[in-house]
Design a protein around this motif. Structure first.
Motif, PDB file in Angstrom:
ATOM      1  N   GLN A  48       4.481   6.101  -5.184  1.00  0.00           N
ATOM      2  CA  GLN A  48       4.014   5.868  -7.033  1.00  0.00           C
ATOM      3  C   GLN A  48       3.186   6.774  -6.954  1.00  0.00           C
ATOM      4  N   HIS A  49       1.513   6.622  -6.798  1.00  0.00           N
ATOM      5  CA  HIS A  49       0.630   6.903  -6.977  1.00  0.00           C
ATOM      6  C   HIS A  49       0.484   9.122  -7.108  1.00  0.00           C
ATOM      7  N   HIS A  50       1.003   9.070  -5.792  1.00  0.00           N
ATOM      8  CA  HIS A  50       1.406  10.888  -4.979  1.00  0.00           C
ATOM      9  C   HIS A  50       3.109  10.924  -6.087  1.00  0.00           C
ATOM     10  N   THR A  70       2.507   1.729  -3.391  1.00  0.00           N
ATOM     11  CA  THR A  70       1.735   2.351  -3.831  1.00  0.00           C
ATOM     12  C   THR A  70       1.312   3.500  -4.318  1.00  0.00           C
ATOM     13  N   ALA A  71       0.666   3.731  -3.316  1.00  0.00           N
ATOM     14  CA  ALA A  71       0.723   5.262  -2.846  1.00  0.00           C
ATOM     15  C   ALA A  71       1.377   6.215  -3.165  1.00  0.00           C
ATOM     16  N   THR A 100       1.341  -1.233  -0.228  1.00  0.00           N
ATOM     17  CA  THR A 100       0.094   0.129   0.306  1.00  0.00           C
ATOM     18  C   THR A 100       0.728   1.504  -0.264  1.00  0.00           C
ATOM     19  N   ALA A 152       3.373  10.159  -9.145  1.00  0.00           N
ATOM     20  CA  ALA A 152       2.658  10.025 -10.664  1.00  0.00           C
ATOM     21  C   ALA A 152       1.615  11.098 -10.691  1.00  0.00           C
ATOM     22  N   ALA A 153       0.967  11.614  -9.721  1.00  0.00           N
ATOM     23  CA  ALA A 153       0.503  12.576  -9.915  1.00  0.00           C
ATOM     24  C   ALA A 153       1.300  14.449 -10.101  1.00  0.00           C
ATOM     25  N   ASP A 196       9.664   8.951 -12.585  1.00  0.00           N
ATOM     26  CA  ASP A 196       9.251   7.677 -12.312  1.00  0.00           C
ATOM     27  C   ASP A 196      10.320   6.971 -11.669  1.00  0.00           C
TER      28      ASP A 196
END
Length: 151
Positions: A37-39, A34-35, A31, A41-42, A48
Motif C-alpha cells: 500500500q505504501h509503494h 502495508t509495504a 508487513t 501511494a508513493a 488505492d
C-alpha cells in the motif's frame, strides 16, 4: 466434489522486481500488506483500490504457502509493461495448489476463490526447488506510474 486445480503456467518472462519479502510467519503478512500500500501511494497515487487488491492477494497467497507449503516462503511484487505480478514461492513441489470445493468452505478454503475474483490470472508452476503460485493484475491504462521503474 472434486477439487479445481489452478492453471499450470509460468509468469510473464520479462518482469522486474519492485518489492520482495521472506515470510516466516503470519506476523509478516501485515508487513507485506502495508509495504504494498505504501509503494502504490508513493509511486501510483490514486491507485488505492489496485493496491488494496494486490495487498489482499499477497496475504492470501502467502498465508496459503505458510499453511500448506514448506518453508522458506518468499513473496515478490513484479512488474512488466502490461501487468503487476504477485509471486509466492515455497519448497513443496509435491502439493499442487487447488481451489477447495464450495462444500469445504466452513473452516476456510476461500483464499484462492478470493484471489480468482480480484486477479486477472491465477496460475502456478513447479520450480527447481518447489513451486510458485502467481497472480497478475493489469497496469491501469490511464498513464499512472512509470513503465521503467526498477529495484
Amino acid at each position: 466434489m472434486p477439487m479445481n486445480p489452478l492453471r499450470l503456467l509460468a509468469p510473464p518472462a520479462h518482469t522486474w522486481q519492485l518489492l520482495g519479502w521472506n515470510v516466516a510467519g503470519s506476523d509478516d503478512l501485515r508487513t507485506i500488506r502495508t509495504a504494498i500500500q505504501h509503494h502504490f501511494a508513493a509511486t501510483h497515487p490514486g491507485q488505492d483500490q489496485l493496491a488494496q487488491q494486490i495487498a489482499l492477494v499477497a496475504t492470501e497467497l502467502a498465508g496459503n504457502a505458510l499453511r500448506h507449503g514448506l518453508p522458506p516462503v518468499t513473496v515478490k511484487l513484479l512488474r512488466d509493461q502490461d501487468c503487476y505480478v504477485l509471486q509466492v514461492n515455497d519448497r513443496d513441489p509435491d502439493r499442487a495448489p487447488h481451489r477447495a470445493s464450495r462444500q469445504h468452505h466452513r473452516g476456510g478454503g476461500r483464499g484462492l476463490r478470493i484471489v480468482d475474483t480480484l486477479a486477472e490470472q491465477l496460475c502456478w508452476h513447479p520450480t527447481v526447488d518447489g513451486k510458485s503460485v502467481w497472480a497478475s493484475f493489469p497496469v491501469p491504462k490511464d498513464g499512472t506510474g512509470p513503465v521503467t521503474e526498477s529495484v
